[in-house]
Write an enzyme that holds these catalytic residues in place. Structure first.
Site, PDB file in Angstrom:
ATOM      1  N   GLY A 258       0.986  -0.466   2.763  1.00 52.54           N
ATOM      2  CA  GLY A 258      -0.350  -0.510   2.184  1.00 52.54           C
ATOM      3  C   GLY A 258      -1.431  -0.064   3.148  1.00 52.54           C
ATOM      4  O   GLY A 258      -2.572  -0.533   3.077  1.00 52.54           O
TER       5      GLY A 258
ATOM      6  N   CYS B  70       9.404 -10.342   3.247  1.00 53.26           N
ATOM      7  CA  CYS B  70       8.155 -11.017   2.889  1.00 53.26           C
ATOM      8  C   CYS B  70       8.447 -12.387   2.296  1.00 53.26           C
ATOM      9  O   CYS B  70       9.351 -12.543   1.471  1.00 53.26           O
ATOM     10  CB  CYS B  70       7.375 -10.160   1.896  1.00 53.26           C
ATOM     11  SG  CYS B  70       5.901 -10.965   1.233  1.00 53.26           S
TER      12      CYS B  70
ATOM     13  N   ASP C 252      10.695  -6.106   5.616  1.00 54.95           N
ATOM     14  CA  ASP C 252       9.759  -5.811   6.700  1.00 54.95           C
ATOM     15  C   ASP C 252      10.577  -5.313   7.890  1.00 54.95           C
ATOM     16  O   ASP C 252      11.509  -5.993   8.330  1.00 54.95           O
ATOM     17  CB  ASP C 252       8.973  -7.063   7.111  1.00 54.95           C
ATOM     18  CG  ASP C 252       8.070  -7.578   6.001  1.00 54.95           C
ATOM     19  OD1 ASP C 252       7.502  -6.754   5.268  1.00 54.95           O
ATOM     20  OD2 ASP C 252       7.930  -8.812   5.875  1.00 54.95           O
TER      21      ASP C 252
ATOM     22  N   SER D 295      -1.592  -9.959   3.990  1.00 50.73           N
ATOM     23  CA  SER D 295      -1.779  -8.510   4.093  1.00 50.73           C
ATOM     24  C   SER D 295      -2.183  -7.831   2.784  1.00 50.73           C
ATOM     25  O   SER D 295      -2.977  -6.886   2.802  1.00 50.73           O
ATOM     26  CB  SER D 295      -0.523  -7.852   4.657  1.00 50.73           C
ATOM     27  OG  SER D 295       0.588  -8.077   3.818  1.00 50.73           O
TER      28      SER D 295
ATOM     29  N   ILE E 208      -4.024 -13.842   8.129  1.00 45.39           N
ATOM     30  CA  ILE E 208      -4.594 -13.114   6.994  1.00 45.39           C
ATOM     31  C   ILE E 208      -3.469 -12.493   6.186  1.00 45.39           C
ATOM     32  O   ILE E 208      -2.625 -11.776   6.727  1.00 45.39           O
ATOM     33  CB  ILE E 208      -5.584 -12.039   7.471  1.00 45.39           C
ATOM     34  CG1 ILE E 208      -6.766 -12.707   8.180  1.00 45.39           C
ATOM     35  CG2 ILE E 208      -6.092 -11.208   6.289  1.00 45.39           C
ATOM     36  CD1 ILE E 208      -7.701 -11.748   8.863  1.00 45.39           C
TER      37      ILE E 208
ATOM     38  N   HIS F 149       5.344 -11.719   9.091  1.00 43.96           N
ATOM     39  CA  HIS F 149       5.555 -11.126  10.419  1.00 43.96           C
ATOM     40  C   HIS F 149       5.189 -12.106  11.543  1.00 43.96           C
ATOM     41  O   HIS F 149       5.970 -12.316  12.476  1.00 43.96           O
ATOM     42  CB  HIS F 149       4.674  -9.881  10.609  1.00 43.96           C
ATOM     43  CG  HIS F 149       4.821  -8.819   9.578  1.00 43.96           C
ATOM     44  ND1 HIS F 149       4.557  -9.020   8.245  1.00 43.96           N
ATOM     45  CD2 HIS F 149       5.180  -7.515   9.696  1.00 43.96           C
ATOM     46  CE1 HIS F 149       4.755  -7.890   7.584  1.00 43.96           C
ATOM     47  NE2 HIS F 149       5.131  -6.962   8.435  1.00 43.96           N
ATOM     48  N   GLU F 150       3.974 -12.656  11.449  1.00 42.08           N
ATOM     49  CA  GLU F 150       3.477 -13.528  12.505  1.00 42.08           C
ATOM     50  C   GLU F 150       4.370 -14.755  12.670  1.00 42.08           C
ATOM     51  O   GLU F 150       4.601 -15.236  13.789  1.00 42.08           O
ATOM     52  CB  GLU F 150       2.044 -13.980  12.178  1.00 42.08           C
ATOM     53  CG  GLU F 150       1.064 -12.832  11.976  1.00 42.08           C
ATOM     54  CD  GLU F 150       0.941 -12.375  10.522  1.00 42.08           C
ATOM     55  OE1 GLU F 150      -0.134 -11.875  10.160  1.00 42.08           O
ATOM     56  OE2 GLU F 150       1.919 -12.523   9.755  1.00 42.08           O
TER      57      GLU F 150
END
EC number: 1.7.1.13
Length: 282
Positions: A259, A190, A197, A90, A88, A229-230
């Site tokens: 966020g 990102c 990040d 972000s 998903i 990230h994932e």
């Protein structure tokens, strides 16, 4: 730059674009990113993944109206299974949560069920959602990663471009060890906006001992790397499994929030159970 940064699957994302904030419920705001984008280049196939795990999200800015119009607030805990077709994105998640702000729901369970349904539809996978009242979390301690921190090494680093070269011949001797290593120096960017990040990483393994200097150099090489990230966590898991060949391996990252959301992915080929207590930077 990642090899898939300009993939057409990313072209429609709101990430990196000017957007309007809606405050009435709109599930269409959610956007997914195919996990195959980074798994394919790594040689990872959906039907034969070398790990299991979840993406753990904490929702700090979640609010809606009850049936009488009184605002409600909660902290949300979301776990998305590693087998989902999509992760998903972000920013879309944040915009989607904002759409709850002026929307009336009959009760808390209706909110939870709505989140679970919409997130599962977007990710095309299994998901669980829990909502917590603030007084349920008051006094919750700041957690820490168990393990040996590898950050305080007296070494010189002058290259911050991602490379797996540091993992070549990165194991020492033939003795099998079982240890947990921690670093707070993980920084990537990102995939779309290149915003930084920041994360803390826990690596638990059983196998030939991994050279800590080489491991730290490898992790620092993510500093200019652009990936979600994932994707970073799966890359780290895959690289360690490939080059160091441990019998058991678990990789867990807890990232700072942005966020109103933090993302905490973990991947493992053992019976690893992640701690879900937030760290000092979260």
């Amino acid at each position: 730059m990642s090899s898939y940064a300009n993939h057409q699957a990313l072209a429609g994302l709101t990430l990196g674009k000017s957007t309007d904030y809606r405050d009435t419920y709109d599930a269409s705001l959610l956007q997914g990113v195919p996990r195959s984008l980074n798994r394919d280049p790594l040689g990872l196939k959906a039907d034969n993944l070398p790990f299991h795990g979840t993406d753990i999200w904490t929702l700090y800015e979640l609010s809606w109206l009850n049936a009488k119009g009184l605002p409600q607030v909660a902290v949300g805990h979301v776990e998305l299974d590693y087998t989902s077709v999509n992760l998903i994105e972000s920013k879309s998640f944040k915009l989607y949560l904002n759409s709850f702000n002026q929307t009336r729901f009959n009760n808390w369970d209706e909110v939870r069920q709505t989140l679970e349904r919409d997130l599962s539809t977007c990710a095309q996978g299994k998901i669980s959602v829990a909502l917590y009242r603030l007084d349920e979390l008051e006094g919750q301690p700041i957690g820490h990663f168990n393990g040996t921190c590898i950050d305080d090494q007296d070494i010189t680093i002058d290259n911050y471009e991602f490379t797996t070269d540091y993992l070549e011949n990165a194991t020492c001797g033939e003795k099998v060890v079982e240890e947990t290593l921690v670093s707070h120096l993980l920084k990537s960017n990102c995939l779309i906006t290149h915003q930084p990040d920041w994360g803390s990483l826990q690596i638990q393994y059983r196998g030939r001992q991994i050279d800590r200097e080489k491991l730290l150099r490898y992790l620092v090489s993510f500093r200019h790397h652009n990936e979600f990230h994932e994707q970073c966590v799966e890359r780290i898991f895959n690289d360690l499994l490939r080059f160091c060949q441990p019998e058991k391996l678990s990789v867990y990252a807890r990232y700072t929030r942005r966020g109103g959301l933090d993302i905490n992915p973990w991947r493992s080929n053992s019976d690893f159970v992640p701690s879900t207590t937030r760290l000092v930077r979260q």
